[in-house]
Structures are given as structure tokens and as C-alpha cells.
Design an enzyme around this catalytic site. Sequence first.
Site, mmCIF file in Angstrom:
data_model
loop_
_atom_site.group_PDB
_atom_site.id
_atom_site.type_symbol
_atom_site.label_atom_id
_atom_site.label_comp_id
_atom_site.label_asym_id
_atom_site.label_seq_id
_atom_site.Cartn_x
_atom_site.Cartn_y
_atom_site.Cartn_z
ATOM 1 N N LYS A 82 18.889 13.641 87.247
ATOM 2 C CA LYS A 82 18.187 14.201 86.088
ATOM 3 C C LYS A 82 18.271 13.231 84.921
ATOM 4 C CE LYS A 82 16.367 18.346 84.890
ATOM 5 N NZ LYS A 82 15.841 19.450 85.685
ATOM 6 N N GLY A 184 12.019 33.461 76.782
ATOM 7 C CA GLY A 184 11.481 32.100 76.738
ATOM 8 C C GLY A 184 10.100 32.070 77.369
ATOM 9 N N VAL A 185 9.078 31.961 76.536
ATOM 10 C CA VAL A 185 7.713 32.049 77.070
ATOM 11 C C VAL A 185 7.002 30.708 76.961
ATOM 12 C CG1 VAL A 185 7.474 34.518 76.812
ATOM 13 C CG2 VAL A 185 6.905 33.072 74.879
ATOM 14 N N GLY A 186 7.645 29.675 77.483
ATOM 15 C CA GLY A 186 7.050 28.346 77.490
ATOM 16 C C GLY A 186 6.218 28.113 78.736
ATOM 17 N N VAL A 188 6.876 27.949 81.832
ATOM 18 C CA VAL A 188 7.077 28.795 83.008
ATOM 19 C C VAL A 188 6.985 30.279 82.625
ATOM 20 C CG1 VAL A 188 8.628 29.407 84.898
ATOM 21 C CG2 VAL A 188 8.579 27.049 84.047
HETATM 22 N N1 PHE Z 1 11.967 19.912 85.992
HETATM 23 C C1 PHE Z 1 11.552 20.819 87.020
HETATM 24 C C2 PHE Z 1 12.785 21.257 87.836
HETATM 25 O O1 PHE Z 1 13.894 21.204 87.359
HETATM 26 C C3 PHE Z 1 10.415 20.246 87.841
HETATM 27 C C4 PHE Z 1 10.703 18.937 88.531
HETATM 28 C C5 PHE Z 1 11.134 18.936 89.810
HETATM 29 C C6 PHE Z 1 10.461 17.718 87.915
HETATM 30 C C7 PHE Z 1 11.359 17.759 90.495
HETATM 31 C C8 PHE Z 1 10.694 16.540 88.593
HETATM 32 C C9 PHE Z 1 11.142 16.551 89.884
HETATM 33 O O2 PHE Z 1 12.701 21.721 88.936
#
Ligand code: PHE
Length: 352
Positions: A82, A184-186, A188
Site C-alpha cells: 500500500k 461515509g458517503v464517498g 463507495v
Molecule cells: N484501494 C482499493 C482497495 O483497498 C482498491 C484497489 C485495489 C486499488 C487494488 C489498487 C489495487 O481495495
Amino acid sequence: MTVSLKSLIEGWEGIGVVSRYDQPTGSWIFIALHDDTLGMPTGGTRMKVYPSPALALQDAMRLAAGMTAKWAAVDLDFGGGKGVIAVPHILEGEERHGLLLRYGQLIESLNGSFGTGVDMGTTPEDMRVIKQATSRVHGVDPETGQTIDPGPFTARGVFAGMRAVVRQAFGTDDLTGRVVHIQGVGDVGAPLARMLKQAGARIVLSDLDTRRAESLAEALGNTEAFEPHTALEAPCDVYAPCAVGATLNAETIPELKCRAVVGSANNQLATREDADRLHERGILYGPDYIVNAGGAIAFGLRGRGIVDEQAIAQRIDGIDTSLTEILKESSASNESPVYAATRVVERKLGKK
Ligand code: PHE
């Protein structure tokens, strides 16, 4: 909070962390690489103002571990990683553009050790900028340059997960009249609200941005919007945290007025014990990385050349089946679903 960069790095069991201070904007960049057993560490990039660089690193590490679990649970050959960009304030225009380009160059220099995409605080448009510096980006079509927002895919997965949890908790997955509180209404939360409304659920909304919650409530009709600080007091059948993590903790869990928790936020539990706290209160918890894998499924399949919308949707809807198995196992052993979910992940990673 006494967390330090030193103690975090010393205590981490992941592969490692790439860190960089972006001098022109005063931002800290952390790329946490957690596990590559199944493939290249891949996860979204979060951009946010953090109280300290250490808290940003801690977030990156936790989110990266979550990605390892997510990919394993959905049987896609990616690893956990991440990116977190801790900005001094929300950046726009040239400043943001420059930072994203430099971030892309950093990813490119890793030569295939990390791939990324949208997460909280970044947009599909940001990914287009990063893509100018590196190919290791999901959600931008290499030919057309068109961007893909993972939000609606994630929402679809949460909806599937919610069905599984509601079926287990109430004996029927009919959502008609069920009260769902979406926090949280962003990207998703908003599409999830629309899907649930369509399925006949009654929606209660809250968001740190009260105006955003109110305007969605108005658009949906027959929907209540709560102030964030009173939101937990809203009685509901299902509480769906769809924003930041750690909203389920020793202080909030006793306050919850719901039968189940299913949402898209990553790392919803502040600590492992919070899973037991929920279980003891008789609140059924759909483990976050199982429930919120829809976006990862969409990106992962596309990354492997599967672009057929129907095939992607079907795979996302499969979250219902995999979560149902986890819930059955946990009900038989009378423990939080978190344990059965962990066992699934360990099995897939070959740890057990
Ligand atoms: N950020 C989102 C998640 O945590 C979507 C995502 C998935 C972005 C995989 C990049 C790679 O699932």
C-alpha cells in the site's frame, strides 16, 4: 500516542518500507510492502493529512497487511502492499501534479515491486498522472487512457457481503425495510446507498462532511442524515462503515445499536480484541477485507486480461458465497468470523 518510525519499522513483519520525503511539497511518502507470496505487492495509494509521519507509516503498514489478506481471500495472484502520501494540507493543481509525477517515478524505480491504484484521497484522474511516470498503475486503460473508478465495484461487493451477513443474522436476505446506517458517503458509500435503496432497505447516512450526507439523503428520498457525532446512536439493523478505519473500538462498540457490521472501510477494528467485543455483544461482523474486495477483484481480473463486465460482476458477487462459508464456520465454533477468515487467508498463503 507514542508510536515512532523506529518502533514501527523494528516491529514489522512485512517485506520492508520504501520511504521518501518530497521536499517541494513537504509530503512524506511511504510504500509498505507486506508480502509477495502470491505475487507483486499491489494496493491503492491513500493521500491524507496525518498528525505525524509515524502515523502515516503505521496506516500504510496496516493497509498493506490488509491487501495481503484481501488478495489471498479472493484467489488472485497479487501480494500485499500500500502507498500512503502524507500531505501537509490537501494539495491541488500544479503542486499535486508534481507530487504525483514524482511518486510515479519512485514506483517506477522499484521495477515491478509495487503496483497501485485509487484509494481514499486519490482519484482516477490522479492515477492518470502517476501513469505518465510508471506503468504499474491499475485503473487507467493503456490504450484509451480512460480511467476506472473502483468505488462502484467495491460497493457491489459490500452489497453481496451484506446479503450474506443479513441472511445469517436474520434468517432471510430480504433487505426490504432493513435499516442500514452508512457511515461515509464517498466513492463507495454513495453507490452502496443507491443499491441498498433499490433493494428496499431504509438508509440512514452520516459523513464528516454533513452537507455531502444531506445532499445524498435528499437525492435518495425518505432517507435520514445524521451529524457524525450522534451517528452511532442511530438504531439500525446493519452498520456499514465506509470511510476511515478503526471506527470499531473499545469505546464505540458498547454504543453500537445494530445487529451486524458490514462495510467497505479498511481495518475497521482498532485491535484484534474488538472482534471478540463485537462477538460478545452478539453483533455479527463481516471481516473488512472479505467484504471490501470488489475493487481489488475488478482491478486484479483486468490486470490478468479479464475485462468482461459480466465475468467481473459474477466474481464480485461470489463474496456472498465465500463470506457465507466463513459465517457458517464461525457460528459452529461460536467465535468471531475474523478467526475463520484468518484461517482462509493462512491456508491460501500456505502458512498452515
Ligand atoms: N484501494 C482499493 C482497495 O483497498 C482498491 C484497489 C485495489 C486499488 C487494488 C489498487 C489495487 O481495495
